[in-house]
Scaffold this motif. Structure first.
Motif, short mmCIF file in Angstrom:
data_model
loop_
_atom_site.label_atom_id
_atom_site.label_comp_id
_atom_site.label_asym_id
_atom_site.label_seq_id
_atom_site.Cartn_x
_atom_site.Cartn_y
_atom_site.Cartn_z
N LEU A 44 -8.01 -23.95 -1.42
CA LEU A 44 -9.45 -24.14 -1.25
C LEU A 44 -9.90 -25.47 -1.88
N ASP A 80 -19.80 -22.37 1.03
CA ASP A 80 -18.60 -23.16 1.27
C ASP A 80 -17.39 -22.27 1.52
N SER A 109 -19.17 -30.05 -3.59
CA SER A 109 -19.35 -28.61 -3.38
C SER A 109 -19.97 -27.94 -4.60
N CYS A 161 -21.57 -20.72 -4.43
CA CYS A 161 -20.29 -21.14 -3.86
C CYS A 161 -19.98 -20.46 -2.53
N CYS A 186 -19.26 -25.25 -5.68
CA CYS A 186 -18.16 -24.58 -6.39
C CYS A 186 -17.64 -25.41 -7.55
N LYS A 230 -17.47 -21.39 5.19
CA LYS A 230 -16.95 -22.46 6.06
C LYS A 230 -15.42 -22.44 6.05
N PHE A 231 -14.87 -22.25 4.88
CA PHE A 231 -13.42 -22.22 4.73
C PHE A 231 -12.82 -21.06 5.52
N LEU A 244 -12.35 -28.48 0.03
CA LEU A 244 -13.77 -28.55 -0.31
C LEU A 244 -14.15 -29.96 -0.76
#
Length: 326
Positions: A264, A287, A272, A284, A274, A290-291, A268
Motif C-alpha cells: 500500500l 485512499d 495521502s 485514510c 494515511c 481507491k487501492f 499511495l
C-alpha cells in the motif's frame, strides 16, 4: 425506527445504537465497516492468488543483507532462526500501526475483529467483557469469577453511574452492572488520568483496559484502568516490536500485515492522509478504497520479494461474520 434486542441484557434498542442504554453493552450497527486489517488482509490474498496465476513469483536474492528490525523467514516445515530481511520505512510502519490501532480499538469497542477470532489468536491477551458480565460472574460464584478474571488483562465496556474518590487521591468509576445497584463494578484508574475522569459524565459509556482484581465488599473490582484508545496504541506498539519473532515463526497474519503495509505504501501518494503526522482511520479509508479497486497484483508481488515472503504458503484468513441486517 427498527429495534433489535441487546445481546447482553435483552432490552429493546435502536438498530442504529452503538451501545445499549440499559447495560452499556456495545452494539455494532449493520452498516459498520470492517477493520482495516480485515480489508487489507483479504485484499492482499486476493491479489496474490490472482497474480500467481499469471506471474512467476520472484525468487529471494542471494545477496547478504544487514540484520534489520523486521526479518522475514522463508516458509519451512520448522521455523528457522530470523533471517536478514527488510526494514520498514516510515510510511510503511505508519500504515502498519494505523491498521493495528484500528483493529485493537474495534476489539475494545465490542466489534468483530480478527483479534477476537481463531485467525488472530495471540494478537492480544486481553479478555473482552462488559461491566455487567464481570459483576454477574462474581455475583454467581466468586471463586469461578477469580478463576476467569483475577490478575488478567481485560477490556471492559460499561455505563458510568458515579465518579468518586476513595482514600487520598484514589479516583474510581462505578459502572452499571450486576443485580444490585449498591454492589456494582468499581474501576480504579491508573495514575495520570485525573483530567480524563474530570471530563466524564454520569450515564456516559466508557471503554477501559484494566486488570481484574477480584471482589471487594461484594463489588467486582478493576485496577490500573486506562482508556481503551490508549491501550490500543500500546498494544499496536507491542505487536510491532515483536513482529520479527512472529514472522520468523511463520505467523501468517503478521506476514499479511507486513505485505499489505509495504504494498500500500508503494502506491499511495506522499500527500495521502494515511501519512499525516497524526493519521486517523476514517481519513485514510478513501485512499484504501481507491487501492481496493486496483486490478494490478504487481505491488503485492514486489512487496513479497522485498520481504522474502512465500506467497504460496499463505492461507486466506476468514473475515469476521457480518452483522445481522436490521
Amino acid at each position: 425506527m427498527n429495534n433489535v434486542s441487546c445481546t447482553n441484557c435483552g432490552h429493546s434498542i435502536s438498530a442504529k445504537a452503538t451501545v445499549c442504554p440499559s447495560c452499556g453493552h456495545p452494539h455494532r450497527p449493520a452498516r459498520s465497516r470492517a477493520p482495516l486489517i480485515v480489508v487489507l488482509a483479504l485484499l492482499a490474498v486476493g491479489y496474490v492468488v490472482w497474480g500467481l496465476g499469471g506471474h512467476q513469483q520472484a525468487q529471494p536474492s542471494n545477496t547478504a543483507a544487514a540484520p534489520v528490525s523486521a526479518p522475514v523467514a522463508a516458509a519451512a516445515p520448522a521455523p528457522p532462526p530470523p533471517n536478514p530481511g527488510y526494514t520498514l520505512n516510515d510510511q510503511e510502519e505508519r500504515l502498519l500501526r494505523l491498521m493495528l490501532v484500528d483493529e485493537f480499538r474495534t476489539y475494545a469497542a465490542g466489534g468483530k475483529t480478527l483479534a477476537g477470532s481463531d485467525e488472530g489468536k495471540g494478537m492480544t491477551d486481553a479478555i473482552r467483557v462488559t461491566a455487567d458480565q464481570y459483576q454477574r460472574a462474581y455475583d454467581r460464584n466468586e471463586v469461578a469469577g477469580d478463576k476467569a478474571y483475577l490478575g488478567k488483562h481485560l477490556v471492559v465496556s460499561g455505563r458510568v453511574t458515579s465518579i468518586d474518590r476513595s482514600v487520598g487521591q484514589n479516583y474510581f468509576l462505578q459502572l452499571a452492572g450486576g443485580t444490585n445497584m449498591f454492589m456494582a463494578p468499581h474501576a480504579m484508574m491508573a495514575d495520570g488520568y485525573t483530567d480524563y475522569l474530570a471530563g466524564l459524565s454520569k450515564g456516559q459509556v466508557v471503554n477501559l483496559a484494566c486488570d481484574g482484581d477480584g471482589m471487594l465488599m461484594k463489588s467486582a473490582t478493576l485496577t490500573k484502568c486506562v482508556p481503551a484508545n490508549d491501550w490500543a496504541d500500546a498494544e499496536a506498539s507491542r505487536y510491532i516490536a515483536n513482529i520479527s519473532d512472529r514472522v520468523a515463526a511463520h505467523d501468517e497474519l503478521a506476514q499479511l500485515l507486513l505485505l499489505s503495509s509495504v504494498a500500500l505504501a508503494s502506491v499511495l501518494p506522499a500527500t495521502s492522509p494515511c501519512f499525516a503526522p497524526n493519521p486517523n482511520v476514517e481519513g485514510c479509508r478513501p485512499d484504501m478504497a481507491k487501492f481496493k479497486k486496483m486490478d494490478d497484483p504487481a505491488p503485492f508481488l514486489a512487496a513479497a520479494k522485498k520481504l522474502n515472503i512465500d506467497l504460496n504458503a499463505l492461507k486466506k484468513p476468514k473475515a469476521p461474520p457480518p452483522a445481522p441486517a436490521s
